[in-house]
Scaffold this active site. Structure first.
Site, short mmCIF file in Angstrom:
data_model
loop_
_atom_site.label_atom_id
_atom_site.label_comp_id
_atom_site.label_asym_id
_atom_site.label_seq_id
_atom_site.Cartn_x
_atom_site.Cartn_y
_atom_site.Cartn_z
N ASP A 9 4.34 -9.88 4.90
CA ASP A 9 5.59 -10.64 4.80
C ASP A 9 6.78 -9.75 5.19
O ASP A 9 7.65 -9.49 4.38
CB ASP A 9 5.77 -11.20 3.39
CG ASP A 9 5.85 -10.12 2.31
OD1 ASP A 9 5.31 -9.01 2.53
OD2 ASP A 9 6.45 -10.38 1.25
N ASP A 13 9.32 -2.55 3.96
CA ASP A 13 8.15 -1.69 3.78
C ASP A 13 6.96 -2.18 4.58
O ASP A 13 6.12 -1.38 5.01
CB ASP A 13 7.81 -1.48 2.31
CG ASP A 13 7.68 -2.77 1.53
OD1 ASP A 13 8.19 -3.81 1.99
OD2 ASP A 13 7.09 -2.74 0.43
N ASP A 14 6.90 -3.50 4.85
CA ASP A 14 5.87 -4.00 5.76
C ASP A 14 6.06 -3.40 7.15
O ASP A 14 5.08 -3.05 7.81
CB ASP A 14 5.95 -5.52 5.87
CG ASP A 14 5.81 -6.23 4.55
OD1 ASP A 14 4.75 -6.82 4.30
OD2 ASP A 14 6.77 -6.22 3.77
N ASN A 157 8.21 -4.75 -11.04
CA ASN A 157 9.51 -4.58 -10.39
C ASN A 157 10.21 -5.92 -10.17
O ASN A 157 11.43 -5.97 -10.00
CB ASN A 157 9.38 -3.83 -9.05
CG ASN A 157 8.49 -4.53 -8.04
OD1 ASN A 157 7.90 -5.57 -8.31
ND2 ASN A 157 8.39 -3.96 -6.86
N GLU A 163 4.69 -7.24 -10.74
CA GLU A 163 5.07 -6.75 -9.41
C GLU A 163 5.33 -7.94 -8.50
O GLU A 163 4.71 -8.99 -8.64
CB GLU A 163 3.94 -5.87 -8.87
CG GLU A 163 4.17 -5.27 -7.50
CD GLU A 163 3.72 -6.17 -6.39
OE1 GLU A 163 4.27 -6.05 -5.27
OE2 GLU A 163 2.82 -7.01 -6.61
N ASN A 165 4.71 -9.00 -5.29
CA ASN A 165 3.70 -9.70 -4.49
C ASN A 165 2.80 -10.58 -5.33
O ASN A 165 2.36 -11.64 -4.89
CB ASN A 165 2.85 -8.69 -3.69
CG ASN A 165 3.57 -8.11 -2.50
OD1 ASN A 165 4.60 -8.64 -2.06
ND2 ASN A 165 3.04 -7.03 -1.97
N HIS A 234 6.51 1.22 -0.38
CA HIS A 234 5.35 0.63 -1.04
C HIS A 234 4.19 0.33 -0.10
O HIS A 234 3.09 0.88 -0.24
CB HIS A 234 5.76 -0.65 -1.77
CG HIS A 234 6.80 -0.47 -2.81
ND1 HIS A 234 6.54 0.11 -4.03
CD2 HIS A 234 8.12 -0.78 -2.82
CE1 HIS A 234 7.65 0.15 -4.77
NE2 HIS A 234 8.61 -0.40 -4.04
#
Length: 308
Positions: A9, A13-14, A157, A163, A165, A234
């Site tokens: 997505d 960071d992706d 987070n 988290e 996701n 991440h």
């Protein structure tokens, strides 16, 4: 060379994770599927297309998938990644379209074409993966391995317990963890220690257009960079694990996903005390950050040399 399929997505960071995967001599990207998550599906798909052309692998299919969660309202993280999803990066708009079809069918067809040979990695919400294993349960047998960036055995987070996701689609995550395969879960306990400090960002600045247009804007948009602290990178941790599993310590566990809790929805409940139960997960517990950044920056330097 390990063949991989990336469900993502993008997302800052992706973008850093996809750059690592593209540059690694150990990996071959067979396809990229997109899901709504950090930003909306049209934006995550456009970002994947922009990255594909900027980095130079236009032959790899990009296939859009699910726009939002299975059963609950869609959430995003635009306040973290910026309205576009890629912060202040300077990537040209894509000129090539996504592939026809839906991500779920692409995932199934790709793994079915070479059972046991392709590693599946998910670095966004797990909606596409849940739909794929529900549509074709043999997927869990066909994947060489399944690695996610998501979850935590300590804290979240998105919320104190969850988290992002996993919290974006807890029902999908619950389906995925109970599907009958072993999920390698690289979560916040690992990725929160992979920090882009000033020394890291200074090395990124030396990488020409890759550094100026992508890497540095990604790192600096995320948060304050200092000599000893910086934003966590991440998603790249999951890709780094695929390249070199010795970077991350893992431990067998039984993982269940909380879907009903008022304050804990999306929490990954990790039990390392197996007793007579079979584990359904391998959970990352720590990462060798020095070797991680050596791998990251060394690979980025090779990618930078290919970009005019």
């Amino acid at each position: 060379m390990k063949k991989i399929l990336i469900d993502c997505d993008p997302g800052i960071d992706d973008a850093l994770a996809i750059t690592l995967a593209h540059g690694s001599a150990e990996l071959e990207i067979l396809g990229i599927t997109t899901v709504g998550g950090n930003v909306s599906l049209p934006k995550t798909t456009a970002n994947a297309l922009r990255l594909r052309e900027f980095l130079g692998f236009p032959e790899v299919p990009v296939v859009p998938g699910s726009p939002g969660a299975l059963l609950r309202p869609t959430i995003d993280a635009a306040e973290v990644h910026g309205d576009s999803g890629l912060g202040e990066t300077r990537l040209p708009p894509p000129t090539l379209p996504p592939a026809d079809g839906h991500a779920v069918d692409f995932i199934i067809d790709t793994l079915a074409s070479a059972p046991g040979e392709i590693s599946l990695v998910a670095i966004g919400p797990l909606t596409n993966i849940a739909l794929a294993v529900r549509k074709e349960p043999r997927l869990v047998e066909w994947a060489r391995e399944f690695v996610i960036l998501g979850g935590s055995y300590t804290r979240g987070n998105f919320s104190p317990a969850a988290e992002f996701n996993i919290a974006a689609d807890p029902e999908a995550a619950a389906i995925v963890f109970s599907a009958g395969w072993t999920v390698t879960m690289i979560g916040l306990d690992v990725s929160r220690t992979a920090l882009a400090t000033m020394a890291v960002v200074d090395r990124m600045r030396e990488m020409g257009r890759l550094g100026s247009d992508l890497l540095v804007p990604c790192a600096e948009f995320y948060g304050m960079v200092t000599a000893s602290d910086g934003p966590a990178i991440h998603d790249a941790c999951a890709i780094a694990y695929l390249i070199d599993p010795t970077l991350i310590e893992i431990q067998q566990a039984v993982v269940q996903v909380e879907t009903m809790g008022r304050f804990t929805s999306g929490m990954t409940v990790v039990d390392f005390h197996l007793g007579d139960r079979a584990p359904n997960a391998l959970v990352g517990t720590s990462i060798d950050t020095g070797r991680f950044w050596d791998l990251m920056l060394g690979t980025y330097a090779q990618v930078a040399a290919t970009i005019a």
